[in-house]
Design a protein around this motif. Sequence first.
Motif, short mmCIF file in Angstrom:
data_model
loop_
_atom_site.label_atom_id
_atom_site.label_comp_id
_atom_site.label_asym_id
_atom_site.label_seq_id
_atom_site.Cartn_x
_atom_site.Cartn_y
_atom_site.Cartn_z
N PRO A 53 19.46 121.00 -21.98
CA PRO A 53 20.46 121.48 -23.06
C PRO A 53 21.63 122.46 -22.27
N TYR A 54 21.50 122.42 -20.97
CA TYR A 54 22.51 123.70 -20.24
C TYR A 54 23.96 122.92 -20.02
N SER A 55 23.99 121.87 -19.71
CA SER A 55 25.37 121.04 -19.43
C SER A 55 25.32 119.68 -19.64
N TYR A 56 26.00 119.12 -20.46
CA TYR A 56 25.99 117.72 -20.80
C TYR A 56 27.21 117.30 -21.32
N VAL A 57 27.46 115.94 -21.50
CA VAL A 57 28.44 115.59 -22.53
C VAL A 57 28.13 115.20 -23.74
N ASP A 58 28.58 115.54 -24.95
CA ASP A 58 28.18 115.34 -26.27
C ASP A 58 28.58 113.99 -26.78
N SER A 59 28.20 113.51 -27.89
CA SER A 59 28.69 112.14 -28.52
C SER A 59 30.13 112.02 -28.70
N ASP A 60 31.01 112.96 -28.68
CA ASP A 60 32.27 112.98 -28.74
C ASP A 60 33.04 112.86 -27.39
N GLY A 61 32.21 113.05 -26.31
CA GLY A 61 32.91 112.93 -25.07
C GLY A 61 33.13 114.37 -24.45
N ASN A 62 32.81 115.39 -25.04
CA ASN A 62 33.20 116.85 -24.67
C ASN A 62 32.07 117.49 -24.00
N PHE A 63 32.28 118.34 -23.18
CA PHE A 63 31.37 119.19 -22.40
C PHE A 63 30.79 120.04 -23.77
N VAL A 104 29.24 127.48 -9.52
CA VAL A 104 28.32 126.78 -9.97
C VAL A 104 27.59 127.32 -10.98
N TRP A 105 27.62 126.83 -12.09
CA TRP A 105 27.22 127.52 -13.50
C TRP A 105 26.52 126.29 -14.03
N SER A 106 25.27 126.00 -13.82
CA SER A 106 24.44 124.97 -14.71
C SER A 106 22.87 125.18 -14.56
N CYS A 107 22.28 126.11 -15.11
CA CYS A 107 20.94 126.30 -14.87
C CYS A 107 20.32 126.49 -13.58
N PHE A 108 21.03 127.20 -12.92
CA PHE A 108 20.85 127.18 -11.46
C PHE A 108 19.81 128.66 -10.86
N SER A 109 18.55 128.13 -10.47
CA SER A 109 17.51 129.25 -10.02
C SER A 109 18.19 130.02 -8.98
N MET A 110 17.96 131.26 -8.98
CA MET A 110 18.56 132.27 -7.98
C MET A 110 17.36 132.38 -6.99
N ASN A 111 15.82 132.40 -7.46
CA ASN A 111 14.81 132.64 -6.66
C ASN A 111 14.85 131.80 -5.36
N GLY A 112 14.72 132.68 -4.41
CA GLY A 112 14.76 132.10 -3.15
C GLY A 112 15.91 131.54 -2.42
N ARG A 113 16.85 131.62 -3.02
CA ARG A 113 18.24 131.54 -2.86
C ARG A 113 19.17 132.71 -2.80
N GLU A 114 18.47 133.82 -3.04
CA GLU A 114 19.41 135.16 -3.48
C GLU A 114 20.40 135.46 -1.94
N ASN A 115 20.20 135.04 -0.92
CA ASN A 115 20.97 135.25 0.21
C ASN A 115 22.01 134.16 0.50
N ASP A 116 21.61 133.03 -0.28
CA ASP A 116 22.61 131.79 0.16
C ASP A 116 24.07 131.74 -0.56
N TYR A 117 24.00 132.65 -1.65
CA TYR A 117 25.42 132.60 -2.40
C TYR A 117 25.66 134.22 -2.85
N LEU A 118 26.86 134.16 -3.40
CA LEU A 118 27.21 135.52 -3.98
C LEU A 118 26.94 135.06 -5.51
N TRP A 119 26.28 136.07 -6.26
CA TRP A 119 25.58 135.62 -7.47
C TRP A 119 26.22 136.57 -8.51
#
Length: 276
Positions: A53-63, A104-119
């Motif tokens: 339920p984090y990011s999808y398209v609803d029945s009307d075609g909306n985010f 990137v904003w979509s139920c993205f886990s930070m654990n183990g990636r702390e140094n890969d991105y600017l969070w």
Amino acid sequence: MSVKRKFKFLAIAAVLSVCLLFYGCENNENTADEPQTDENLPTLVIGCDLYEPYSYVDSDGNFAGIDIELAEEACARMGYKPEFKFIKWDEKKQILADNEVDCVWSCFSMNGRENDYLWAGPYFYSLQSVAVLKSSDINTISELKGRTVAVQSSTKPESLFLDGADGVPDVKSVYCFTDMEKMFGAVKKGYIDACAGHESALRSFISRDSADFRILYEPLQKVGLGIAFDKQSGDRKLVRKLSETLNEMHKDRTTAKVFIKYNISAEIFPEVSVID
């Protein structure tokens, strides 16, 4: 023209000038008070995945979804216009580096990636869990040893099983799928023993699927969700502003209300760390 008449003309002209001056001032004040339209706002391009339920398209075609609503609220508070763009999840790091999206904003886990991105985050703690058919003889994480597991490509469960994280058993095979529909389908047909993902996403899928699945009581890992910006080109001022805004939304319970709306328990929301 008499002196008297000339004096009258000048007086009238003076009055008109003053009126025009005041009108101009009033008009400028009204313009300044007018709210900015979406067209005038800077755009924040947000990369996301199809992950209900984090990011999808609803029945009307909306985010739609949790992260969509949180992003819309955060952008409104910061004075930005969100533009959502579905991306290939396993290419997210390169897409960020190529500046195809701002974050990137979509139920993205930070654990183990702390140094890969600017969070900016974590804004919520999620459980990585395992789902099996109700008829399965698997009841604990340890009983996954020697079994087959399905995951979505480049997600946290993939690395947990492939890298042999602490507490994660040595499974026979890990099968990577592009989306949750295919992942659950393989388990439903009996090709694979179990599948793994964010518990809330697993529950959302199970609630609308006819097959009888159950989620193992014991989770794989507790992870923090965050918004990722490219480590090299990411706008640090924007990341700081977003982090501060997420904290405001946490304190006034806006974030909690969004999660509760999607039937997800709002137990513990971490305070978002703000970068220097």
